[in-house]
Design a protein around this motif. Structure first.
Motif, mmCIF file in Angstrom:
data_model
loop_
_atom_site.group_PDB
_atom_site.id
_atom_site.type_symbol
_atom_site.label_atom_id
_atom_site.label_comp_id
_atom_site.label_asym_id
_atom_site.label_seq_id
_atom_site.Cartn_x
_atom_site.Cartn_y
_atom_site.Cartn_z
ATOM 1 N N ALA A 159 0.836 -1.205 0.000
ATOM 2 C CA ALA A 159 0.000 0.000 0.000
ATOM 3 C C ALA A 159 0.869 1.253 0.000
ATOM 4 O O ALA A 159 0.567 2.237 -0.681
ATOM 5 C CB ALA A 159 -0.929 -0.005 1.213
ATOM 6 N N ASP A 160 1.965 1.214 0.767
ATOM 7 C CA ASP A 160 2.876 2.354 0.793
ATOM 8 C C ASP A 160 3.515 2.578 -0.577
ATOM 9 O O ASP A 160 3.648 3.714 -1.041
ATOM 10 C CB ASP A 160 3.974 2.135 1.831
ATOM 11 C CG ASP A 160 3.494 2.405 3.254
ATOM 12 O OD1 ASP A 160 2.358 2.871 3.415
ATOM 13 O OD2 ASP A 160 4.268 2.154 4.197
ATOM 14 N N HIS A 161 3.931 1.493 -1.218
ATOM 15 C CA HIS A 161 4.530 1.613 -2.548
ATOM 16 C C HIS A 161 3.528 2.211 -3.537
ATOM 17 O O HIS A 161 3.881 3.067 -4.353
ATOM 18 C CB HIS A 161 4.990 0.245 -3.054
ATOM 19 C CG HIS A 161 6.236 -0.247 -2.401
ATOM 20 N ND1 HIS A 161 7.387 0.507 -2.309
ATOM 21 C CD2 HIS A 161 6.527 -1.434 -1.802
ATOM 22 C CE1 HIS A 161 8.326 -0.184 -1.689
ATOM 23 N NE2 HIS A 161 7.827 -1.359 -1.369
ATOM 24 N N ARG A 166 1.616 7.043 -6.630
ATOM 25 C CA ARG A 166 0.578 8.057 -6.903
ATOM 26 C C ARG A 166 1.089 9.447 -6.524
ATOM 27 O O ARG A 166 0.819 10.430 -7.234
ATOM 28 C CB ARG A 166 -0.698 7.735 -6.119
ATOM 29 C CG ARG A 166 -1.416 6.470 -6.565
ATOM 30 C CD ARG A 166 -2.868 6.445 -6.077
ATOM 31 N NE ARG A 166 -2.984 6.685 -4.643
ATOM 32 C CZ ARG A 166 -2.873 5.748 -3.709
ATOM 33 N NH1 ARG A 166 -2.611 4.492 -4.061
ATOM 34 N NH2 ARG A 166 -3.017 6.043 -2.426
ATOM 35 N N ALA A 167 1.801 9.540 -5.414
ATOM 36 C CA ALA A 167 2.329 10.835 -4.980
ATOM 37 C C ALA A 167 3.332 11.376 -5.979
ATOM 38 O O ALA A 167 3.335 12.579 -6.286
ATOM 39 C CB ALA A 167 2.975 10.694 -3.601
ATOM 40 N N LYS A 168 4.189 10.494 -6.502
ATOM 41 C CA LYS A 168 5.184 10.936 -7.498
ATOM 42 C C LYS A 168 4.484 11.373 -8.782
ATOM 43 O O LYS A 168 4.882 12.376 -9.403
ATOM 44 C CB LYS A 168 6.160 9.790 -7.789
ATOM 45 C CG LYS A 168 7.314 10.171 -8.710
ATOM 46 C CD LYS A 168 8.189 11.244 -8.103
ATOM 47 C CE LYS A 168 9.496 11.424 -8.860
ATOM 48 N NZ LYS A 168 9.326 11.863 -10.236
ATOM 49 N N ALA A 169 3.442 10.660 -9.181
ATOM 50 C CA ALA A 169 2.697 11.034 -10.388
ATOM 51 C C ALA A 169 2.033 12.393 -10.190
ATOM 52 O O ALA A 169 2.019 13.232 -11.110
ATOM 53 C CB ALA A 169 1.652 9.970 -10.711
ATOM 54 N N ALA A 170 1.487 12.633 -8.996
ATOM 55 C CA ALA A 170 0.862 13.925 -8.710
ATOM 56 C C ALA A 170 1.905 15.040 -8.736
ATOM 57 O O ALA A 170 1.661 16.132 -9.267
ATOM 58 C CB ALA A 170 0.160 13.882 -7.353
ATOM 59 N N ALA A 173 2.784 15.909 -12.211
ATOM 60 C CA ALA A 173 1.694 16.626 -12.858
ATOM 61 C C ALA A 173 1.528 18.042 -12.306
ATOM 62 O O ALA A 173 0.670 18.795 -12.775
ATOM 63 C CB ALA A 173 0.386 15.850 -12.685
ATOM 64 N N GLY A 174 2.330 18.401 -11.304
ATOM 65 C CA GLY A 174 2.246 19.742 -10.732
ATOM 66 C C GLY A 174 1.239 19.891 -9.610
ATOM 67 O O GLY A 174 1.002 20.998 -9.127
ATOM 68 N N ASP A 175 0.655 18.782 -9.159
ATOM 69 C CA ASP A 175 -0.313 18.827 -8.067
ATOM 70 C C ASP A 175 0.435 18.593 -6.756
ATOM 71 O O ASP A 175 0.376 17.509 -6.161
ATOM 72 C CB ASP A 175 -1.405 17.771 -8.273
ATOM 73 C CG ASP A 175 -2.467 17.794 -7.177
ATOM 74 O OD1 ASP A 175 -2.468 18.752 -6.366
ATOM 75 O OD2 ASP A 175 -3.275 16.851 -7.130
ATOM 76 N N TYR A 176 1.134 19.612 -6.286
ATOM 77 C CA TYR A 176 2.005 19.450 -5.133
ATOM 78 C C TYR A 176 1.225 19.241 -3.836
ATOM 79 O O TYR A 176 1.606 18.406 -3.006
ATOM 80 C CB TYR A 176 2.940 20.652 -5.026
ATOM 81 C CG TYR A 176 3.654 20.937 -6.330
ATOM 82 C CD1 TYR A 176 4.409 19.946 -6.957
ATOM 83 C CD2 TYR A 176 3.542 22.175 -6.961
ATOM 84 C CE1 TYR A 176 5.043 20.179 -8.166
ATOM 85 C CE2 TYR A 176 4.165 22.425 -8.166
ATOM 86 C CZ TYR A 176 4.917 21.425 -8.770
ATOM 87 O OH TYR A 176 5.527 21.660 -9.975
ATOM 88 N N GLU A 197 8.461 14.455 -0.696
ATOM 89 C CA GLU A 197 7.809 15.391 0.220
ATOM 90 C C GLU A 197 8.537 16.730 0.232
ATOM 91 O O GLU A 197 7.916 17.807 0.152
ATOM 92 C CB GLU A 197 7.799 14.784 1.627
ATOM 93 C CG GLU A 197 7.083 15.611 2.670
ATOM 94 C CD GLU A 197 7.043 14.884 4.004
ATOM 95 O OE1 GLU A 197 6.080 14.131 4.238
ATOM 96 O OE2 GLU A 197 7.985 15.074 4.806
ATOM 97 N N ALA A 198 9.863 16.679 0.327
ATOM 98 C CA ALA A 198 10.659 17.906 0.391
ATOM 99 C C ALA A 198 10.505 18.747 -0.867
ATOM 100 O O ALA A 198 10.326 19.971 -0.798
ATOM 101 C CB ALA A 198 12.129 17.549 0.614
ATOM 102 N N TRP A 199 10.567 18.093 -2.044
ATOM 103 C CA TRP A 199 10.436 18.855 -3.289
ATOM 104 C C TRP A 199 9.028 19.415 -3.447
ATOM 105 O O TRP A 199 8.840 20.505 -4.029
ATOM 106 C CB TRP A 199 10.814 17.999 -4.491
ATOM 107 C CG TRP A 199 12.295 17.780 -4.629
ATOM 108 C CD1 TRP A 199 12.968 16.605 -4.571
ATOM 109 C CD2 TRP A 199 13.292 18.796 -4.851
ATOM 110 N NE1 TRP A 199 14.319 16.818 -4.731
ATOM 111 C CE2 TRP A 199 14.544 18.139 -4.910
ATOM 112 C CE3 TRP A 199 13.243 20.180 -4.991
ATOM 113 C CZ2 TRP A 199 15.735 18.832 -5.113
ATOM 114 C CZ3 TRP A 199 14.434 20.866 -5.200
ATOM 115 C CH2 TRP A 199 15.660 20.199 -5.255
ATOM 116 N N ASN A 200 8.015 18.734 -2.939
ATOM 117 C CA ASN A 200 6.666 19.306 -2.935
ATOM 118 C C ASN A 200 6.627 20.593 -2.130
ATOM 119 O O ASN A 200 6.079 21.611 -2.577
ATOM 120 C CB ASN A 200 5.657 18.302 -2.349
ATOM 121 C CG ASN A 200 5.121 17.320 -3.377
ATOM 122 O OD1 ASN A 200 4.629 17.718 -4.425
ATOM 123 N ND2 ASN A 200 5.210 16.033 -3.081
#
Length: 326
Positions: A159-161, A166-170, A173-176, A197-200
């Motif tokens: 589930a974490d993977h 999904r977080a990397k895809a977001a 896509a610019g959806d920080y 997380e940091a780059w977001n």
């Protein structure tokens, strides 16, 4: 003379792990308890090609540099890894035919497993044959994944993977903000998760939180080039040019062709009105990543600035740095 010839042949065999003399004893490349970690023997050129196709970015080498032939092999794999855009991390574990030696065998076995789980991308763990040392690390790896599965939460590593992807895809896509919301559901904050997380936070100009996340990466993985570059970009955003200079320089000393660090140092030189150096840095970055329009725009801006009247201000707004990340 015959003894010398036999000795020379023995050395040649050891330095060629994929030769017909060694091949029958090499383990097959296998999956592990984590979908992002592979295990196997020493990788030769053909293996690197296959590993790159598989998405491997980090090589976890268990070779012992104090053993002469393993030192040579370690140097060779570092050269191959650099050629294929991978990073090698070495956790020496002395072993001859399964007999352990050295004081750090157990400690480095655990550290190698943790480094593989925290690697940015898929990791490949290997010793010489992919047998004793690699399997010892595999046991620690399985224990770590098991602990993550049953740490008193309902989340599983799978589930974490999935959430991480999904977080990397977001993020891509610019959806920080959306990416951060997904990352908040992940129970095991590996360096890879913390980097995203940091780059977001950085993209949202939440610099204090970005710094904290990059610092957490470095606590788990000292010297991590991406985190060092991230902190340097935070310094650049805040116009702390000396600190940014040191950070980007540290990354380039480790990875001379790291595009994000070349561009970051180029921004530093631009703000210092050191036009020729800035142009050289951005030109190198453009040659390695010609599809990036921001790099070409900076080259145009530098060339215009270098011909402008003396004293014309350089762009110093933090937004310029915020747009210039990997």
């Amino acid at each position: 003379m015959s003894c010398a010839l036999l000795g020379s042949l023995g050395v040649w065999v050891l330095l060629h792990p994929a030769s017909i003399f060694v091949q029958p004893w090499r383990a097959e490349r296998t999956a592990t308890a984590s979908e992002d970690v592979l295990l196997g023997p020493y990788p030769v050129e053909a293996d690197f090609i296959a590993l790159k196709q598989r998405g491997v970015t980090t090589i976890i080498s268990l070779l012992e540099p104090n053993v002469p032939y393993e030192r040579v092999l370690l140097e060779q794999e570092r050269e191959l890894a650099a050629r294929h855009g991978m990073t090698v991390r070495n956790f020496p574990m002395g072993s001859i035919l399964g007999q352990k030696f050295g004081n750090d065998y157990a400690k480095n076995s655990r550290a190698a497993a943790e480094a593989a789980l925290g690697a940015d991308g898929i990791a490949y763990i290997h010793c010489y044959l992919g047998l004793h040392r690699a399997r010892n690390v595999q046991a620690h790896l399985a224990a770590n994944v098991h602990s993550a599965s049953f740490a008193g939460t309902n989340a599983t590593p799978d589930a974490d993977h999935a959430a991480e992807r999904r977080a990397k895809a977001a993020f891509d896509a610019g959806d920080y903000a959306g990416s951060l919301a997904i990352l908040a559901t992940i129970t095991r904050k590996t360096p890879r998760v913390l980097r995203v997380e940091a780059w977001n936070y950085y993209r949202l100009l939440r610099i204090t939180e970005a710094r904290a996340a990059f610092d957490k990466v470095l606590q788990q993985q000292p010297g991590d080039a991406d985190a060092v570059a991230g902190l340097a970009y935070c310094d650049l955003f805040e116009n702390r040019l000396d600190a940014a200079d040191r950070g980007f320089g540290q990354v380039l000393a480790q990875k001379p062709d790291e595009v994000s660090a070349l561009e970051g140092l180029g921004h530093v030189r631009y703000r210092q009105s050191r036009w020729p150096e800035a142009e050289t840095l951005f030109a190198r970055a453009a040659a390695m990543n010609p599809a990036n329009p921001e790099t070409r725009q900076m080259l145009e801006r530098i060339r215009a600035a270098s011909t402008a009247p003396q004293g014309a201000p350089a762009r110093t707004a933090g937004a310029a740095a915020a747009s210039a990340i990997p």
